[in-house]
Structure formats: C-alpha cells, structure tokens
Scaffold this motif. Structure first.
Motif, PDB file in Angstrom:
ATOM      1  N   ALA A  14       0.830  -1.204   0.000  1.00  0.00           N
ATOM      2  CA  ALA A  14       0.000   0.000   0.000  1.00  0.00           C
ATOM      3  C   ALA A  14       0.865   1.256   0.000  1.00  0.00           C
ATOM      4  O   ALA A  14       0.583   2.224  -0.718  1.00  0.00           O
ATOM      5  N   LEU A  15       1.927   1.247   0.807  1.00  0.00           N
ATOM      6  CA  LEU A  15       2.822   2.405   0.846  1.00  0.00           C
ATOM      7  C   LEU A  15       3.574   2.558  -0.471  1.00  0.00           C
ATOM      8  O   LEU A  15       3.868   3.680  -0.899  1.00  0.00           O
ATOM      9  N   PHE A  16       3.876   1.439  -1.126  1.00  0.00           N
ATOM     10  CA  PHE A  16       4.538   1.502  -2.437  1.00  0.00           C
ATOM     11  C   PHE A  16       3.623   2.181  -3.454  1.00  0.00           C
ATOM     12  O   PHE A  16       4.078   2.992  -4.270  1.00  0.00           O
ATOM     13  N   LEU A  17       2.334   1.869  -3.389  1.00  0.00           N
ATOM     14  CA  LEU A  17       1.375   2.543  -4.266  1.00  0.00           C
ATOM     15  C   LEU A  17       1.344   4.039  -3.975  1.00  0.00           C
ATOM     16  O   LEU A  17       1.279   4.871  -4.897  1.00  0.00           O
ATOM     17  N   MET A  18       1.423   4.410  -2.697  1.00  0.00           N
ATOM     18  CA  MET A  18       1.334   5.820  -2.304  1.00  0.00           C
ATOM     19  C   MET A  18       2.523   6.637  -2.811  1.00  0.00           C
ATOM     20  O   MET A  18       2.374   7.824  -3.124  1.00  0.00           O
ATOM     21  N   VAL A  19       3.705   6.014  -2.881  1.00  0.00           N
ATOM     22  CA  VAL A  19       4.867   6.772  -3.359  1.00  0.00           C
ATOM     23  C   VAL A  19       5.006   6.709  -4.885  1.00  0.00           C
ATOM     24  O   VAL A  19       5.460   7.676  -5.510  1.00  0.00           O
ATOM     25  N   SER A 255      -6.293   8.021 -10.716  1.00  0.00           N
ATOM     26  CA  SER A 255      -7.159   8.760  -9.792  1.00  0.00           C
ATOM     27  C   SER A 255      -7.582   7.876  -8.626  1.00  0.00           C
ATOM     28  O   SER A 255      -7.652   8.333  -7.473  1.00  0.00           O
ATOM     29  N   MET A 256      -7.862   6.605  -8.915  1.00  0.00           N
ATOM     30  CA  MET A 256      -8.202   5.662  -7.845  1.00  0.00           C
ATOM     31  C   MET A 256      -7.025   5.482  -6.888  1.00  0.00           C
ATOM     32  O   MET A 256      -7.204   5.386  -5.668  1.00  0.00           O
ATOM     33  N   ALA A 257      -5.811   5.434  -7.438  1.00  0.00           N
ATOM     34  CA  ALA A 257      -4.627   5.304  -6.588  1.00  0.00           C
ATOM     35  C   ALA A 257      -4.450   6.533  -5.700  1.00  0.00           C
ATOM     36  O   ALA A 257      -4.095   6.419  -4.516  1.00  0.00           O
TER      37      ALA A 257
END
Length: 338
Positions: A14-19, A255-257
C-alpha cells in the motif's frame, strides 16, 4: 495506547502505491528539468540517503509508543498531506478533463468519500490499497507497451556533466515523504523479514523511477522538459493495436490510486486523534474536520511550499522521536543508578 502493528506484506504494498503514484501524477509547479543522465544517479543517492535515515530512526523507535506531543504532530502532518493529495487530485482532474465544475463541489465529494472510508478502518483501507496496486501496475505496463515503438535510444540527452550537477539534482529532488511516518508508526520492525522487505521496497521504487525516466526521455527526448504531466503525455501518444488512445483508462486508475493515498492518510489522522483523545464519539467527523483544515491550508500554499512543509514536518517528527527516546533512556538509566 499501543500502536496497531502490521506486517510488511500487508503494509508495504500500500505504501509503495502511495509513493509510486507520485511518479504518474507529478507536481504541477514549474521545476528545473534534469535529463536522465543526471537524474538517475541523483535518484540513487536520494534513495540511499532516505533509506539510511529511516533505518537510523527505526533503530531508535523500535517498540516505542509515540507520546501525545508526537501524536499531535503526526496528526497535523497527515491532515496536511491528505489535503495536499486532494488538491493535486483535483488539479489532475481539471488538467485531464474538459468538463466544467467548481473546485468546492469536488472537494465536498472527496470529503464525503473519506468520511465513508473512516467507517472501515485503517487495516481495511490498507488492504484496499493493496488491491489497487495491481491495476496500477497494469496501467504502467500498458503504457510502456503502447510506447515501445516510439522509444529511441538516440533521443537520450547525453552531454558532459560534473558531480556537482548530480549533487544539485539530488538536493533538488530530496523529499522526506510523510509515507515514511506510516512505516515508523505501523511496521513491525522487530521482525528481520520486515527489514529485508523494507530494503526491497526502496530498491523497487528506485529501479521503477529509473526505468520510467529512461522511457520518458527515449520517447520525448528534449520535449520532456516542456511536459506538465510526462506520463499522461505518454498515455496520449501511445498506440496499442486497434486502441489508438488509452489515456482515459490510465487517468481512471491513477485517480483511484490517489484516492487510496488520501484514504490511508485520513485513517492515520483518525488513529492519531484517538490516541490523543480516546473518546471515539464523532471521531469520523473530527477527523474529516482536521482534513478540511489541512485542505484549506494546502489551498493557501503554493505547491513548492506544500512539499517543503511535508518534508520538513517529516524530518522534525523523526528528530523529535529520536530526542524522546534518548530522554526516556537517560531517565531510565538515572532511575537504575539511583
């Protein structure tokens, strides 16, 4: 109150997606452009430096509970970061859409969605973000495949450079993301496997950044510097079989990310709020109120100041955490000697 802990397999995707979403939806402010020849070694330097800083702080904070002062600072950083994420998402909508709408209406919808997310909790939100990493990865893969025919190594800008140019690029791109504070707050660092996973996290992000930088320049060449959103430009240029353009699909997934990123931030706001004031009554409304204040502050700040506040706030939090742990150790040592 003890911190809710998550293992690396749950938290880090999840944090990888955020960065990584910041690689797709970049800042809209004008920035100095660094060609791949300089940006790649600068990226490696920044990643190693940030990783070392995080490991150093984790060594001090392992197993420690944040005091109320740190929880309040964390709440402020998370609320402001959530507001900045909503501002950038609205700007991206406006940039990619021809539809006319008022920004206020969009922000109200965003806050309503975040209120619903708060009813599910942090762990469920993290798992939702984990699911979104697959369509996001698919979007990037499609983007690369659609532009393979236009990638030309001769488009890479190769000019003489010095170590000073690389250090300047590294300094300009250095950013302590508030996502690092989620690692400090939620990751089970005592597990050696989690530390190994954290190293893989940084290497994966660094390699992805380098790969995308090379792809961008091989397609656009010197025109890369003129693009506001480089990957969105690639999505409009790419061709895949009978599908002439897939930019609408990429915009939807990205946008979903971004929405998932804002959702994790707002859950972190609620978590900190509950540790400051354990009364759960109306915690969702209070959390949305904090995010609304963060959104208002973000709207008042130019993007350069937004990034500066987030990076400095993250650094100050890490420093205060180290000082808190050192003070606790000194008091414990004094009690034992006494």
């Amino acid at each position: 109150m003890n911190r809710q802990k998550l293992n690396a397999k749950t938290l880090l995707p999840a944090l990888f997606l955020m960065v990584t979403i910041d690689l797709a939806i970049t800042s809209f402010m004008e920035k100095e452009y660094f060609r791949a020849q300089i940006a790649i070694p600068a990226t490696v330097i920044d990643s190693i430096l940030i990783y070392v800083i995080l490991l150093f702080v984790l060594r001090f904070s392992s197993g420690k509970c944040f005091g109320r002062g740190l929880q309040f600072l964390l709440l402020l950083i998370m609320a402001f970061s959530c507001g900045c994420t909503l501002v950038r998402t609205e700007q991206f909508f406006r940039f990619t859409s021809d539809a006319s709408y008022t920004s206020l209406a969009v922000y109200v919808v965003f806050l309503m969605l975040l209120f619903y997310v708060l009813r599910t909790g942090m762990e469920a939100t993290i798992r939702l973000a984990n699911l979104l990493i697959w369509p996001f990865a698919g979007s990037l893969i499609l983007l690369i495949i659609a532009n393979i025919a236009q990638m030309k190594p001769e488009n890479l800008i190769l000019k003489p450079f010095s170590m000073g140019d690389i250090l300047h690029a590294a300094f300009s791109g250095f950013f302590l993301s508030p996502v690092l504070l989620l690692v400090l707050n939620y990751l089970q660092v005592k597990n050696p496997e989690n530390k190994n996973s954290l190293a893989k996290f940084f290497w994966a992000f660094t390699l992805l950044t380098i790969f995308l930088k090379l792809c961008e320049e091989m397609v656009l060449g010197e025109q890369t510097a003129q693009q506001t959103q480089v990957l969105h430009s690639l999505s409009r240029l790419g061709r895949l079989s009978v599908f002439k353009r897939l930019d609408a699909l990429h915009v939807f997934v990205w946008s979903m990310a971004e929405a998932a990123k804002a959702s994790v931030y707002v859950c972190a706001v609620q978590s900190s709020l509950l540790r400051i004031t354990p009364n759960r009554m109306h915690s969702e409304l209070k959390s949305i109120g904090c995010v609304a204040i963060g959104l208002g502050l973000a709207l008042l700040c130019p993007e350069s100041l937004q990034e500066c506040i987030q990076s400095v706030g993250t650094g100050v939090f890490m420093l205060m955490l180290i000082l808190q742990v050192c003070l606790e150790r000194r008091l414990h040592h004094a009690e034992n000697n006494g």
